[in-house]
Structures are given as C-alpha cells and as structure tokens.
Scaffold this motif. Structure first.
Motif, PDB file in Angstrom:
ATOM      1  N   THR A 260       0.861  -1.303  -0.071  1.00 21.38           N
ATOM      2  CA  THR A 260       0.031  -0.088   0.085  1.00 21.38           C
ATOM      3  C   THR A 260       0.992   1.296  -0.004  1.00 21.38           C
ATOM      4  O   THR A 260       2.065   1.188   0.439  1.00 21.38           O
ATOM      5  CB  THR A 260      -1.000   0.120   1.171  1.00 21.38           C
ATOM      6  N   VAL A 261       0.329   2.400  -0.431  1.00 22.82           N
ATOM      7  CA  VAL A 261       1.081   3.460  -0.256  1.00 22.82           C
ATOM      8  C   VAL A 261       0.063   4.390   0.831  1.00 22.82           C
ATOM      9  O   VAL A 261      -0.951   4.140   1.081  1.00 22.82           O
ATOM     10  CB  VAL A 261       0.695   4.377  -1.840  1.00 22.82           C
ATOM     11  N   VAL A 262       0.931   5.042   1.603  1.00 20.43           N
ATOM     12  CA  VAL A 262       0.111   5.871   2.781  1.00 20.43           C
ATOM     13  C   VAL A 262       0.637   7.303   2.475  1.00 20.43           C
ATOM     14  O   VAL A 262       1.776   7.550   2.231  1.00 20.43           O
ATOM     15  CB  VAL A 262       0.698   5.346   4.085  1.00 20.43           C
ATOM     16  N   ALA A 263      -0.553   8.061   2.332  1.00 17.09           N
ATOM     17  CA  ALA A 263      -0.350   9.619   2.204  1.00 17.09           C
ATOM     18  C   ALA A 263      -0.707  10.066   3.665  1.00 17.09           C
ATOM     19  O   ALA A 263      -1.474   9.684   4.150  1.00 17.09           O
ATOM     20  CB  ALA A 263      -1.322  10.087   1.051  1.00 17.09           C
ATOM     21  N   PHE A 264       0.141  11.332   3.931  1.00 17.07           N
ATOM     22  CA  PHE A 264       0.224  11.770   5.238  1.00 17.07           C
ATOM     23  C   PHE A 264      -0.214  13.386   5.089  1.00 17.07           C
ATOM     24  O   PHE A 264       0.402  13.778   4.055  1.00 17.07           O
ATOM     25  CB  PHE A 264       1.335  11.629   6.162  1.00 17.07           C
ATOM     26  N   SER A 265      -0.738  13.813   5.906  1.00 14.57           N
ATOM     27  CA  SER A 265      -1.338  15.202   5.927  1.00 14.57           C
ATOM     28  C   SER A 265      -0.247  16.218   6.607  1.00 14.57           C
ATOM     29  O   SER A 265      -0.338  17.374   6.147  1.00 14.57           O
ATOM     30  CB  SER A 265      -2.529  15.639   6.559  1.00 14.57           C
TER      31      SER A 265
ATOM     32  N   LEU B  15     -10.743  11.045  -1.879  1.00 16.54           N
ATOM     33  CA  LEU B  15      -9.784  11.200  -0.650  1.00 16.54           C
ATOM     34  C   LEU B  15     -10.596  11.127   0.685  1.00 16.54           C
ATOM     35  O   LEU B  15     -11.617  11.989   0.810  1.00 16.54           O
ATOM     36  CB  LEU B  15      -9.031  12.434  -0.862  1.00 16.54           C
ATOM     37  N   THR B  16      -9.937  10.710   1.684  1.00 15.66           N
ATOM     38  CA  THR B  16     -10.602  10.779   3.090  1.00 15.66           C
ATOM     39  C   THR B  16      -9.870  11.611   3.787  1.00 15.66           C
ATOM     40  O   THR B  16     -10.241  12.362   5.075  1.00 15.66           O
ATOM     41  CB  THR B  16     -10.434   9.458   3.716  1.00 15.66           C
ATOM     42  N   ILE B  17      -8.540  12.128   3.414  1.00 14.38           N
ATOM     43  CA  ILE B  17      -7.827  13.131   4.181  1.00 14.38           C
ATOM     44  C   ILE B  17      -8.275  14.326   3.216  1.00 14.38           C
ATOM     45  O   ILE B  17      -8.850  14.356   2.107  1.00 14.38           O
ATOM     46  CB  ILE B  17      -6.517  13.140   3.921  1.00 14.38           C
ATOM     47  N   PRO B  18      -8.320  15.770   3.934  1.00 16.82           N
ATOM     48  CA  PRO B  18      -8.667  16.945   3.282  1.00 16.82           C
ATOM     49  C   PRO B  18      -7.971  17.205   1.933  1.00 16.82           C
ATOM     50  O   PRO B  18      -6.822  16.735   1.715  1.00 16.82           O
ATOM     51  CB  PRO B  18      -8.235  17.973   4.360  1.00 16.82           C
ATOM     52  N   ASN B  19      -8.688  17.578   1.013  1.00 15.84           N
ATOM     53  CA  ASN B  19      -8.055  18.184  -0.466  1.00 15.84           C
ATOM     54  C   ASN B  19      -6.942  19.001   0.108  1.00 15.84           C
ATOM     55  O   ASN B  19      -6.986  19.935   1.020  1.00 15.84           O
ATOM     56  CB  ASN B  19      -9.300  18.851  -1.069  1.00 15.84           C
ATOM     57  N   ASP B  20      -5.773  18.816  -0.964  1.00 15.69           N
ATOM     58  CA  ASP B  20      -4.713  19.834  -0.697  1.00 15.69           C
ATOM     59  C   ASP B  20      -3.870  19.647   0.656  1.00 15.69           C
ATOM     60  O   ASP B  20      -3.652  20.758   0.957  1.00 15.69           O
ATOM     61  CB  ASP B  20      -5.042  21.189  -0.986  1.00 15.69           C
ATOM     62  N   SER B  21      -3.897  18.299   1.120  1.00 17.83           N
ATOM     63  CA  SER B  21      -3.246  18.236   2.439  1.00 17.83           C
ATOM     64  C   SER B  21      -2.022  17.494   2.435  1.00 17.83           C
ATOM     65  O   SER B  21      -1.538  16.947   3.425  1.00 17.83           O
ATOM     66  CB  SER B  21      -4.302  17.790   3.466  1.00 17.83           C
ATOM     67  N   ILE B  22      -1.881  16.538   1.157  1.00 16.57           N
ATOM     68  CA  ILE B  22      -0.710  15.868   1.357  1.00 16.57           C
ATOM     69  C   ILE B  22       0.411  16.202   1.390  1.00 16.57           C
ATOM     70  O   ILE B  22       0.765  16.897   0.573  1.00 16.57           O
ATOM     71  CB  ILE B  22      -0.830  14.590  -0.094  1.00 16.57           C
ATOM     72  N   ARG B  23       1.360  16.063   2.545  1.00 20.57           N
ATOM     73  CA  ARG B  23       2.509  16.356   2.514  1.00 20.57           C
ATOM     74  C   ARG B  23       3.611  15.677   2.706  1.00 20.57           C
ATOM     75  O   ARG B  23       4.938  15.783   2.799  1.00 20.57           O
ATOM     76  CB  ARG B  23       2.651  17.384   3.881  1.00 20.57           C
ATOM     77  N   SER B  24       3.297  14.100   2.920  1.00 18.04           N
ATOM     78  CA  SER B  24       4.492  13.044   2.996  1.00 18.04           C
ATOM     79  C   SER B  24       3.943  11.738   2.245  1.00 18.04           C
ATOM     80  O   SER B  24       2.735  11.628   2.543  1.00 18.04           O
ATOM     81  CB  SER B  24       5.102  12.827   4.069  1.00 18.04           C
ATOM     82  N   LEU B  25       5.036  10.843   1.953  1.00 18.26           N
ATOM     83  CA  LEU B  25       4.160   9.694   1.151  1.00 18.26           C
ATOM     84  C   LEU B  25       5.163   8.305   1.633  1.00 18.26           C
ATOM     85  O   LEU B  25       6.259   8.733   1.681  1.00 18.26           O
ATOM     86  CB  LEU B  25       4.241   9.737  -0.329  1.00 18.26           C
ATOM     87  N   ALA B  26       4.630   7.312   2.009  1.00 15.28           N
ATOM     88  CA  ALA B  26       5.300   6.334   2.139  1.00 15.28           C
ATOM     89  C   ALA B  26       5.027   5.298   1.116  1.00 15.28           C
ATOM     90  O   ALA B  26       3.831   4.708   0.770  1.00 15.28           O
ATOM     91  CB  ALA B  26       4.886   5.507   3.553  1.00 15.28           C
ATOM     92  N   VAL B  27       5.861   5.085   0.209  1.00 17.92           N
ATOM     93  CA  VAL B  27       5.655   4.361  -1.049  1.00 17.92           C
ATOM     94  C   VAL B  27       6.521   3.090  -0.947  1.00 17.92           C
ATOM     95  O   VAL B  27       7.741   3.148  -0.995  1.00 17.92           O
ATOM     96  CB  VAL B  27       6.078   5.369  -2.282  1.00 17.92           C
TER      97      VAL B  27
ATOM     98  N   ASP C 114       3.706  20.221  -2.590  1.00 17.83           N
ATOM     99  CA  ASP C 114       3.479  20.072  -1.202  1.00 17.83           C
ATOM    100  C   ASP C 114       2.276  20.702  -0.658  1.00 17.83           C
ATOM    101  O   ASP C 114       1.939  21.871  -0.822  1.00 17.83           O
ATOM    102  CB  ASP C 114       4.613  20.565  -0.531  1.00 17.83           C
ATOM    103  N   GLY C 115       1.285  19.970  -0.081  1.00 19.32           N
ATOM    104  CA  GLY C 115      -0.027  20.405   0.263  1.00 19.32           C
ATOM    105  C   GLY C 115      -1.058  21.077  -0.677  1.00 19.32           C
ATOM    106  O   GLY C 115      -1.760  21.771  -0.534  1.00 19.32           O
ATOM    107  N   ARG C 116      -0.560  20.360  -2.012  1.00 21.98           N
ATOM    108  CA  ARG C 116      -1.613  21.013  -3.088  1.00 21.98           C
ATOM    109  C   ARG C 116      -2.234  19.879  -4.209  1.00 21.98           C
ATOM    110  O   ARG C 116      -2.315  19.982  -5.228  1.00 21.98           O
ATOM    111  CB  ARG C 116      -0.621  21.736  -4.158  1.00 21.98           C
ATOM    112  N   THR C 117      -2.201  18.577  -3.588  1.00 21.50           N
ATOM    113  CA  THR C 117      -2.575  17.514  -4.279  1.00 21.50           C
ATOM    114  C   THR C 117      -4.136  17.551  -4.058  1.00 21.50           C
ATOM    115  O   THR C 117      -4.633  17.248  -2.956  1.00 21.50           O
ATOM    116  CB  THR C 117      -1.989  16.216  -3.940  1.00 21.50           C
ATOM    117  N   SER C 118      -4.900  17.331  -5.289  1.00 17.82           N
ATOM    118  CA  SER C 118      -6.159  17.158  -5.451  1.00 17.82           C
ATOM    119  C   SER C 118      -6.325  15.741  -6.145  1.00 17.82           C
ATOM    120  O   SER C 118      -7.907  15.239  -6.106  1.00 17.82           O
ATOM    121  CB  SER C 118      -6.820  18.369  -6.167  1.00 17.82           C
ATOM    122  N   SER C 119      -5.758  14.935  -6.821  1.00 17.63           N
ATOM    123  CA  SER C 119      -5.873  13.672  -7.217  1.00 17.63           C
ATOM    124  C   SER C 119      -4.609  13.250  -7.385  1.00 17.63           C
ATOM    125  O   SER C 119      -3.536  13.793  -7.627  1.00 17.63           O
ATOM    126  CB  SER C 119      -6.706  13.998  -8.737  1.00 17.63           C
TER     127      SER C 119
END
Length: 146
Positions: A62-67, A88-100, A133-138
């Motif tokens: 899995t990939v994990v996105a963090f706010s 997205l279950t986390i807020p729009n424009d909130s992804i700031r780090s990723l575990a890939v 950073d903090g600007r992802t919508s899809s």
C-alpha cells in the motif's frame, strides 16, 4: 531524503491476529520497541526517527499519504488505482508526505481530474517539493513491478 540508524532493530513484543471478511482491507499491526545492537532499549527514539524503510516495510502493498511532513498527521492508504478529489478521506490539498513501497510510483496532481501541475514520487518522501506540497487534489498509484 531519509536517514537510518545502522544496527538498530525492532524487537517484536506481540502481533495482532486479524480475521477479515472477503473484500475488506486490513493493515497488519505489530507492537514493538527499538533496540540497539547490544539489546538496549532505545526509549529516546520514536519510529519516525528511523528511515522510511521501516514505514515502507510495515505498509508493504500500500501507499500511505500523510497530511503532515515526516509521515505524521492524518493518513490514507491507497492500493493501485486512480483517486480523484472525492475519493480522498484526508482533506483536499493536504498531502505533505508519502510512504511508497519499493517498485511503486505515485503521480500527484495539483487539480481534480488528474490535471494541473504534477509530480512523480517513486520512494518514501518525508516532505514533497514546493511545487506540489499540500496541493494535491488527485493522484494515480501504480505498482510498477507486478
């Protein structure tokens, strides 16, 4: 960029057993502590102090996105697929780090419907570049090795 502490290991205290109905998704949970090569408990270290390799191994598949940066804050798990703003279950424009996981690729898009500025992430990232950073919508998640 990630850092690691050579010789440090996770001593497993216990694992939880899961029983999951067909179609459900589960994340394995392991409770443990960090110990140095001599077996001494490293109480002053949190899991996030260590390399993203720990995060990646705990979330294999899995990939994990963090706010928040450094794998903190609200999070969402992603399997391979396309995810638009409404997914997205986390807020729009909130992804700031990723575990890939190794061999996976995540394409982040600034706007909904996979448009606007984009960035490709192929490894764990404790922070994302200023352009996304903090600007992802899809986003699109791909397993490139299987």
């Amino acid at each position: 960029m990630s850092t690691s502490t050579p010789g440090v290991s996770i001593e497993e205290l216990f694992s939880l057993s899961l029983s999951v109905n067909s179609g459900a998704t589960a994340v394995p949970v392991m409770i443990g502590q960090f110990v140095d090569p001599d077996g001494n408990l490293m109480a002053d270290r949190s899991p996030m102090t260590f390399s993203a390799d720990v995060t990646r191994s705990l979330t294999a598949g899995t990939v994990v996105a963090f706010s928040e940066p450094n794998f903190q804050g609200a999070s969402q798990l992603f399997q391979p697929g396309k995810y638009n703003t409404g997914d997205l279950t986390i807020p729009n424009d909130s992804i700031r780090s990723l575990a890939v996981p190794e061999g996976w690729r995540v394409t982040l898009f600034e706007d909904a419907d996979f448009s606007g500025e984009q960035a490709v992430v192929k490894a764990a990232a404790s922070s994302l570049g200023a352009e996304i950073d903090g600007r992802t919508s899809s986003l699109i998640v791909e397993n490139t090795i299987g």
